[in-house]
Design a protein around this motif. Structure first.
Motif, PDB file in Angstrom:
ATOM      1  N   TYR A 178      -8.205  -4.779  -3.441  1.00  0.00           N
ATOM      2  CA  TYR A 178      -8.326  -3.355  -3.137  1.00  0.00           C
ATOM      3  C   TYR A 178      -8.340  -2.576  -4.447  1.00  0.00           C
ATOM      4  CZ  TYR A 178      -7.028   1.407  -1.858  1.00  0.00           C
ATOM      5  OH  TYR A 178      -7.003   2.766  -1.742  1.00  0.00           O
ATOM      6  N   HIS A 179      -9.310  -1.690  -4.590  1.00  0.00           N
ATOM      7  CA  HIS A 179      -9.469  -0.938  -5.831  1.00  0.00           C
ATOM      8  C   HIS A 179      -8.792   0.428  -5.681  1.00  0.00           C
ATOM      9  CE1 HIS A 179     -12.181  -4.099  -6.943  1.00  0.00           C
ATOM     10  NE2 HIS A 179     -12.969  -3.837  -5.915  1.00  0.00           N
ATOM     11  N   GLY A 180      -7.580   0.518  -6.182  1.00  0.00           N
ATOM     12  CA  GLY A 180      -6.839   1.772  -6.080  1.00  0.00           C
ATOM     13  C   GLY A 180      -5.340   1.519  -6.078  1.00  0.00           C
ATOM     14  N   ASP A 181      -4.577   2.607  -5.931  1.00  0.00           N
ATOM     15  CA  ASP A 181      -3.121   2.516  -5.876  1.00  0.00           C
ATOM     16  C   ASP A 181      -2.647   2.283  -4.452  1.00  0.00           C
ATOM     17  OD1 ASP A 181      -3.100   3.105  -8.583  1.00  0.00           O
ATOM     18  OD2 ASP A 181      -2.775   5.252  -8.274  1.00  0.00           O
ATOM     19  N   LEU A 182      -1.461   1.759  -4.324  1.00  0.00           N
ATOM     20  CA  LEU A 182      -0.828   1.535  -3.026  1.00  0.00           C
ATOM     21  C   LEU A 182       0.465   2.337  -2.971  1.00  0.00           C
ATOM     22  CD1 LEU A 182      -0.384   0.051  -0.309  1.00  0.00           C
ATOM     23  CD2 LEU A 182       0.646  -1.830  -1.618  1.00  0.00           C
ATOM     24  N   LEU A 183       0.590   3.189  -1.945  1.00  0.00           N
ATOM     25  CA  LEU A 183       1.830   3.919  -1.689  1.00  0.00           C
ATOM     26  C   LEU A 183       2.646   3.095  -0.711  1.00  0.00           C
ATOM     27  CD1 LEU A 183       3.607   6.470  -1.931  1.00  0.00           C
ATOM     28  CD2 LEU A 183       2.245   7.467  -0.077  1.00  0.00           C
ATOM     29  N   PHE A 184       3.851   2.701  -1.117  1.00  0.00           N
ATOM     30  CA  PHE A 184       4.593   1.717  -0.334  1.00  0.00           C
ATOM     31  C   PHE A 184       6.007   2.204  -0.036  1.00  0.00           C
ATOM     32  CE2 PHE A 184       6.766  -2.175   0.751  1.00  0.00           C
ATOM     33  CZ  PHE A 184       5.788  -2.906   1.401  1.00  0.00           C
ATOM     34  N   HIS A 228       6.403   2.726  -5.217  1.00  0.00           N
ATOM     35  CA  HIS A 228       7.367   2.228  -4.232  1.00  0.00           C
ATOM     36  C   HIS A 228       8.463   3.245  -3.940  1.00  0.00           C
ATOM     37  CE1 HIS A 228      11.135  -0.169  -3.324  1.00  0.00           C
ATOM     38  NE2 HIS A 228      10.360  -0.400  -2.300  1.00  0.00           N
ATOM     39  N   HIS A 229       8.832   3.358  -2.640  1.00  0.00           N
ATOM     40  CA  HIS A 229       9.915   4.242  -2.209  1.00  0.00           C
ATOM     41  C   HIS A 229      10.803   3.484  -1.230  1.00  0.00           C
ATOM     42  CE1 HIS A 229       7.960   8.000  -3.755  1.00  0.00           C
ATOM     43  NE2 HIS A 229       6.887   7.237  -3.610  1.00  0.00           N
ATOM     44  N   ARG A 255      12.017  11.251   5.683  1.00  0.00           N
ATOM     45  CA  ARG A 255      11.897  10.901   4.272  1.00  0.00           C
ATOM     46  C   ARG A 255      10.469  10.495   3.914  1.00  0.00           C
ATOM     47  NH1 ARG A 255      16.684   9.584   1.477  1.00  0.00           N
ATOM     48  NH2 ARG A 255      18.567   9.953   2.686  1.00  0.00           N
ATOM     49  N   ILE A 256       9.837   9.773   4.804  1.00  0.00           N
ATOM     50  CA  ILE A 256       8.487   9.284   4.532  1.00  0.00           C
ATOM     51  C   ILE A 256       7.477  10.420   4.592  1.00  0.00           C
ATOM     52  CG2 ILE A 256       6.645   7.803   5.424  1.00  0.00           C
ATOM     53  CD1 ILE A 256       8.942   5.966   6.507  1.00  0.00           C
ATOM     54  N   GLY A 257       7.599  11.290   5.607  1.00  0.00           N
ATOM     55  CA  GLY A 257       6.609  12.327   5.855  1.00  0.00           C
ATOM     56  C   GLY A 257       6.343  13.234   4.672  1.00  0.00           C
TER      57      GLY A 257
END
Length: 815
Positions: free
Chosen positions: A752-758, A785-786, A803-805
């Protein structure tokens, strides 16, 4: 420019003259001088005499200066001819002129507990009170700055704060007591016109520091110290961008705590950036307690009042023993005779142990019978990415009723539009109880400030017009439904429009059964739970009750529309192994009101439908459904557990087709060996136990015989969405879950070409700190990462989405 020797000589001359007038320990000497080197020499001279110095700002109104002199009764006041004329008649004036005296100056008989300065602060009754700070408290703070910052960061400090505020003690003594130098300026705003390339440390209140950043001041500090006000998240981001090598410190502490009591330091105390920085850790010998009205420690997540103890609290208020006894109270957690200071500040402790400032207890108001903390409204509004500063107040409307009004100063890059107040109000509605959502929001160019640079609430303007009205009910049935919806959500009925989505107004999947039960009991209509997903508005539910439609299988279809209106690109959510995307409905209240929200569910939940035969088939079907809604990118994808793997597959498929994926986000989803964990698809009792956990039910012990009938009984023991499924639908749900367990093992990711929000479920029994890094081989960007304090099966519960929203919403706004 003065050398240390020259400064010391001037200070000793001042001290001799003051001694001759009777100055000494426990006495007070006023200082009413312009901001020159003589001001610093005067401070040191008073201290050398043994007396405490009393700042008297020449810019203050004469009446206030007269009050301070009358209350503190200084032995003398160091002043020029011009500033002395502002003082009340009869004041003993001593000029700053230096005369030569050869006799040595004997050190006064001081103790560490003698007062060093008297700083006046405003009082709730309008009568200023003088805080008596001791040599011990000041020395302990200065020693902490030396240990925490070191001589290099204190080598050249900007002395920009008025002597009337104890932050000036930091700016003067921390550098001078470790060999540094101070540069005197009229205020921090001097940086916007004059610059100061050599300053190693600059200090100020956030509202003023924001102007320094906005004007691109020519300064490259190693430390940016903030205090006196909460730090807006946007300002922190701006400071990090403007001064990437600087340590940013969020100091907290009232004057009564001797300068500052706690400190958060950007390079030492990382945080999740889900709001303003926390208050930080106690410094020097300070202790911080968060207590309720009975002086008992409050648990995590509960608002309490901040009490400060240890070495920091001042002696008390000069000449005000009764007031001192009421605010400096016995410390029930300390040794005999130890005291703690009741700050009146409210804070809450998060799951990470960090304290977040909420506001002042004395800004507490009552509106329509509800207790409201204005500071909490301000903190939530300031967390909006387009808001630079925020304030709140209570005003009377034309009928004499109290209404909450919020005020926002937008970020410099944001164009102010007529629609912006409505968007900001929607942001508040997503985070606050209904009784705390302001009736109006006023957008200002700047907030009115007092002479100390703090918010002047009395100067906030009245709103021009009431908030826009919602669409009103057209029938008695709609009116009755609106009342029920409002009550379930804790809103006043006028805040609910007949075309407003239940989920946009703050509803989530756990509230849906409560809503349908109320409708059934009060209106007599048998409204299935799934009908709320098919038509989540008052108008739509009224049509259902009138027989104008049936809910059918919409809640089990592959495409689950959670919010269809809006002009922004949608967020598409892919579910865990159960195949149900209902839990994502709770995201609607956290996302931009102009962003549509869709769930993509597994095929086969509708009885009689064929399940996907391979993971590739599931990915292809979801990709096709997404492109039916949104033919072209930018695409935004969120996957939970197994849905994360499918989302990754959809993202790489879209990229292979030449489309742009702006966001790939995951909730506790892992590749590799994790895909083979959990129940085997053919082990039906194990699949049933796993599904009970996913659905939020307690599974029976492993040695209990879990039959399909017992499974159905446990699912229906809770009156929620899964509990509303009939036998055929429950059987289909079990089949989909077992099939998805099989598909998991087919995961073979392309890059996957890009960042991952996790987002990780940090409290899950299987969690470990670096587990998210398993994705790094499959993304060529970074993994942001969170940690979320919940278990794996709780990621779409309201507390986790709270928290996620907001993090997700901020990322969506920037992609």
């Amino acid at each position: 420019t003065l050398t240390y020797r020259e400064l010391d000589d001037r200070a000793e001359q001042v001290a001799r003259r003051l001694r001759s007038l009777g100055a000494g320990p426990e006495g007070v000497v006023g200082i009413a001088l312009p901001r020159t080197a003589d001001l610093v020499a005067a401070v040191l001279g008073v201290l050398k005499s043994g007396a405490a110095y009393l700042p008297l700002d020449p810019a203050y109104p004469p009446d206030r200066l007269a009050y301070l002199v009358d209350d503190a009764r200084p032995v003398a006041v160091l002043a020029t001819a011009g500033t002395g004329a502002l003082l009340p008649e009869g004041t003993v004036i001593v000029g700053p002129e230096v005369t030569q005296h050869q006799e040595p100056l004997l050190a006064p008989a001081l103790s560490p507990d003698n007062i060093a300065c008297v700083t006046y602060t405003s009082g709730s009754t309008g009568r200023p009170k003088g805080v008596s700070e001791t040599h011990r408290g000041i020395v302990e703070f200065v020693e902490w700055t030396h240990a925490a910052l070191g001589p290099e960061r204190l080598a050249r400090v900007l002395f920009s704060t008025s002597l009337n505020f104890d932050v000036s003690v930091f700016e003067i003594f921390s550098p001078l007591l470790c060999g540094g130098r101070i540069e005197i300026v009229d205020s921090l705003l001097a940086l916007t016109t004059e610059g100061s390339r050599g300053a190693s440390l600059i200090s100020g209140v956030p509202s003023v520091m924001s102007s320094v950043v906005a004007d691109h001041a020519e300064v490259s500090p190693r430390v940016v110290a903030l205090g006196g006000e909460p730090v807006p998240e946007q300002l922190l981001a701006d400071l990090e961008a403007a001064f990437p090598e600087a340590r940013i410190i969020n100091f907290y502490g009232p004057t009564e705590a001797t300068i500052y009591a706690t400190a958060w330091q950007s390079d030492l105390d990382p945080y999740s950036k889900d709001g303003p920085p926390p208050l930080g850790r106690p410094l020097a010998r300070n202790r911080l307690y968060l207590l309720d009205q009975a002086l008992h420690p409050v648990p995590e997540g509960v608002t309490g009042e901040v009490y400060l103890a240890g070495g920091g609290p001042a002696r008390g208020y000069l000449g005000r023993s009764g007031l001192t006894a009421g605010r400096f109270v016995a410390d029930p957690f300390g040794g005999p005779g130890e005291r703690m200071y009741r700050t009146g500040d409210l804070a809450v402790r998060g799951s990470d142990g960090g304290l977040r400032f909420l506001g002042r207890a004395d800004h507490q108001v009552k509106v329509r019978g509800f207790r409201v903390e204005l500071g909490e409204i301000e903190a939530v509004l300031a967390a909006h990415p387009d808001v630079a500063q925020a304030a709140a107040a209570v005003r009377e409307d034309g009928r004499g009723d109290q209404q909450l009004v919020a005020y926002a100063v937008t970020a410099a890059v944001t164009a102010v539009t007529a629609a912006e107040p409505a968007l900001l109000r929607a942001h508040l509605a997503r985070a606050l109880p209904a009784h705390m959502v302001p009736s109006a929001i006023v957008v200002l160019d700047r907030l009115p400030l007092t002479v100390s640079g703090k918010l002047d609430r009395t100067a906030l303007p009245a709103p021009d017009a009431p908030a826009p009205a919602h669409s009103s009910p057209r029938t008695e049935q709609e009116s009755a439904l609106r009342a029920i919806v409002a009550d379930v959500l804790g809103l006043e009925p006028f805040r609910v429009g007949v075309h407003d989505s239940f989920f946009d107004l703050g509803g989530h999947s756990l509230l849906v059964p409560r809503l349908t039960t109320r409708i059934r009991n009060e209106l007599g209509g048998d409204l299935p739970v799934r009908a709320v997903f098919a038509t989540p508005t008052v108008a739509g539910l009224a049509r259902r009750l009138s027989g104008a439609g049936t809910p059918g299988t919409a809640a089990l279809d592959v495409l689950l529309p959670l919010r269809t209106r809006g002009e922004r690109e949608p967020l598409f959510c892919l579910p865990p192994a159960s195949g149900l995307a209902w839990g994502f409905a709770g995201l609607a209240r956290h996302l931009d009101v102009d962003r549509p929200l869709y769930g993509l569910q597994s095929r086969g939940l509708v009885p009689g439908e064929r399940v996907a035969m391979s993971l590739a088939e599931a990915v292809a079907e979801h990709t096709a459904r997404i492109r039916e809604v949104q033919p072209q990118g930018l695409y935004h994808l969120l996957g939970y557990s197994m849905g994360g793997l499918v989302a990754h597959g959809v993202a790489t498929a879209l990229q292979a087709a030449g489309e742009r994926v702006a966001l790939l986000a995951m909730l506790d989803s892992f590749p590799g060996a994790w895909t083979s964990q959990g129940p085997r698809p053919g082990d039906r009792p194990a699949v049933l136990r796993g599904l009970l956990t996913i659905l939020g039910r307690s599974a029976p012990p492993d040695d209990d015989d879990l039959t399909d009938a017992r499974f159905a009984e446990l699912v229906r023991s809770v009156a929620d969405l899964p509990g509303s499924l009939d036998d055929a639908e429950l059987a289909a749900l079990v089949e989909v879950t077992a099939n998805n367990r099989r598909l998991l093992e087919e995961f073979a990711p392309a890059p996957y070409h890009g960042d991952l929000l996790f987002f990780s479920a940090a409290q899950d029994p299987d969690a470990h700190p670096d587990r998210y890094a398993a994705w790094q081989p499959y993304v060529d960007g970074r993994v942001d990462h969170h940690d979320i304090p919940c278990a794996h099966g709780e990621m779409t519960r309201p507390t986790a989405l709270d928290r996620i929203g907001p993090v997700l919403d901020r990322r969506l706004r920037t992609t």
